[in-house]
Motif scaffolding. Structure first.
Motif, PDB file in Angstrom:
ATOM      1  N   TRP A  33      27.307  11.576  -9.342  1.00 57.48           N
ATOM      2  CA  TRP A  33      29.266  12.474  -9.208  1.00 57.48           C
ATOM      3  C   TRP A  33      30.103  11.765  -9.785  1.00 57.48           C
ATOM      4  O   TRP A  33      30.023  10.078  -9.215  1.00 57.48           O
ATOM      5  CB  TRP A  33      29.282  13.238  -8.305  1.00 57.48           C
ATOM      6  N   ILE A  34      30.851  12.218 -11.165  1.00 55.31           N
ATOM      7  CA  ILE A  34      32.340  11.159 -11.584  1.00 55.31           C
ATOM      8  C   ILE A  34      33.029  12.580 -11.720  1.00 55.31           C
ATOM      9  O   ILE A  34      33.249  13.585 -12.690  1.00 55.31           O
ATOM     10  CB  ILE A  34      32.044  10.526 -12.894  1.00 55.31           C
ATOM     11  N   ASP A  35      34.123  12.250 -10.932  1.00 50.95           N
ATOM     12  CA  ASP A  35      35.080  13.455 -11.536  1.00 50.95           C
ATOM     13  C   ASP A  35      34.377  14.847 -11.161  1.00 50.95           C
ATOM     14  O   ASP A  35      34.886  15.742 -12.494  1.00 50.95           O
ATOM     15  CB  ASP A  35      36.108  12.901 -12.447  1.00 50.95           C
ATOM     16  N   ASN A  36      34.435  15.154 -10.851  1.00 50.21           N
ATOM     17  CA  ASN A  36      33.707  16.305 -10.206  1.00 50.21           C
ATOM     18  C   ASN A  36      32.366  16.882 -11.338  1.00 50.21           C
ATOM     19  O   ASN A  36      32.260  17.959 -11.635  1.00 50.21           O
ATOM     20  CB  ASN A  36      34.274  17.605 -10.165  1.00 50.21           C
TER      21      ASN A  36
ATOM     22  N   ARG B 178      16.890  11.642 -15.663  1.00 47.98           N
ATOM     23  CA  ARG B 178      14.696  11.180 -15.481  1.00 47.98           C
ATOM     24  C   ARG B 178      14.197   9.673 -14.726  1.00 47.98           C
ATOM     25  O   ARG B 178      13.927   9.301 -13.807  1.00 47.98           O
ATOM     26  CB  ARG B 178      13.147  11.540 -16.225  1.00 47.98           C
ATOM     27  N   SER B 179      15.850   9.064 -15.443  1.00 46.68           N
ATOM     28  CA  SER B 179      15.196   7.264 -14.811  1.00 46.68           C
ATOM     29  C   SER B 179      16.554   6.509 -14.913  1.00 46.68           C
ATOM     30  O   SER B 179      17.537   7.760 -15.491  1.00 46.68           O
ATOM     31  CB  SER B 179      14.269   6.508 -15.956  1.00 46.68           C
ATOM     32  N   PRO B 180      16.704   6.001 -13.780  1.00 51.51           N
ATOM     33  CA  PRO B 180      18.230   5.092 -14.292  1.00 51.51           C
ATOM     34  C   PRO B 180      18.870   4.509 -15.831  1.00 51.51           C
ATOM     35  O   PRO B 180      20.216   4.417 -15.191  1.00 51.51           O
ATOM     36  CB  PRO B 180      17.780   3.309 -13.235  1.00 51.51           C
ATOM     37  N   LEU B 181      17.636   3.725 -16.495  1.00 54.54           N
ATOM     38  CA  LEU B 181      18.206   3.239 -17.553  1.00 54.54           C
ATOM     39  C   LEU B 181      18.693   4.828 -18.561  1.00 54.54           C
ATOM     40  O   LEU B 181      19.540   4.317 -19.215  1.00 54.54           O
ATOM     41  CB  LEU B 181      16.944   2.863 -18.666  1.00 54.54           C
ATOM     42  N   GLU B 182      18.401   5.968 -18.621  1.00 52.90           N
ATOM     43  CA  GLU B 182      19.128   7.101 -18.470  1.00 52.90           C
ATOM     44  C   GLU B 182      20.048   7.705 -18.741  1.00 52.90           C
ATOM     45  O   GLU B 182      20.481   7.863 -19.399  1.00 52.90           O
ATOM     46  CB  GLU B 182      17.852   8.561 -19.213  1.00 52.90           C
ATOM     47  N   LEU B 183      20.586   6.972 -17.060  1.00 58.30           N
ATOM     48  CA  LEU B 183      21.541   7.679 -17.103  1.00 58.30           C
ATOM     49  C   LEU B 183      22.730   6.092 -17.613  1.00 58.30           C
ATOM     50  O   LEU B 183      23.795   6.840 -17.670  1.00 58.30           O
ATOM     51  CB  LEU B 183      21.393   7.538 -14.955  1.00 58.30           C
ATOM     52  N   ILE B 184      22.443   6.154 -17.182  1.00 58.24           N
ATOM     53  CA  ILE B 184      23.291   4.473 -18.098  1.00 58.24           C
ATOM     54  C   ILE B 184      23.091   4.509 -19.732  1.00 58.24           C
ATOM     55  O   ILE B 184      24.932   5.117 -19.699  1.00 58.24           O
ATOM     56  CB  ILE B 184      22.562   2.835 -17.560  1.00 58.24           C
ATOM     57  N   THR B 185      22.447   5.054 -19.702  1.00 56.27           N
ATOM     58  CA  THR B 185      22.305   5.047 -21.312  1.00 56.27           C
ATOM     59  C   THR B 185      23.988   7.061 -21.088  1.00 56.27           C
ATOM     60  O   THR B 185      24.782   6.793 -22.167  1.00 56.27           O
ATOM     61  CB  THR B 185      21.777   6.045 -22.696  1.00 56.27           C
ATOM     62  N   GLU B 186      23.105   7.700 -20.216  1.00 55.82           N
ATOM     63  CA  GLU B 186      24.036   8.761 -19.954  1.00 55.82           C
ATOM     64  C   GLU B 186      26.061   8.516 -19.635  1.00 55.82           C
ATOM     65  O   GLU B 186      26.479   8.580 -20.652  1.00 55.82           O
ATOM     66  CB  GLU B 186      23.985  10.234 -19.615  1.00 55.82           C
TER      67      GLU B 186
END
Length: 76
Positions: free
Chosen positions: A31-34, A40-48
């Motif tokens: 969560w960042i600024d609402n 599905r994976s931490p690497l996809e999260l980092i990319t996003e």
């Protein structure tokens, strides 16, 4: 919240995901600024998160470019 603060939060989020990944903990949502980012994976999260950071910078540059000053013949 200013653009600089948003970028700092995104950088911190990326660092948190990487640090926890090194410790064996997989973070798949953040969560960042609402704004909730869930992948599905931490690497996809980092990319996003990196995409959001890039878009934030581009939006800030567009807002700055609304006014231009032209100087002709060294006169204001």
């Amino acid at each position: 919240m200013t653009t600089k603060e948003r970028i700092e939060l995104i950088d911190k989020a990326i660092d948190d995901v990487l640090n926890n990944l090194q410790n064996g903990i997989e973070i798949k949502e953040y969560w960042i600024d609402n704004l909730k980012v869930e992948k599905r994976s931490p690497l996809e999260l980092i990319t996003e998160l990196r995409k959001i950071r890039t878009l934030t910078i581009k939006d800030a540059q567009k807002q700055k470019a609304k006014f231009k000053t032209y100087i002709f013949g060294d006169r204001y």
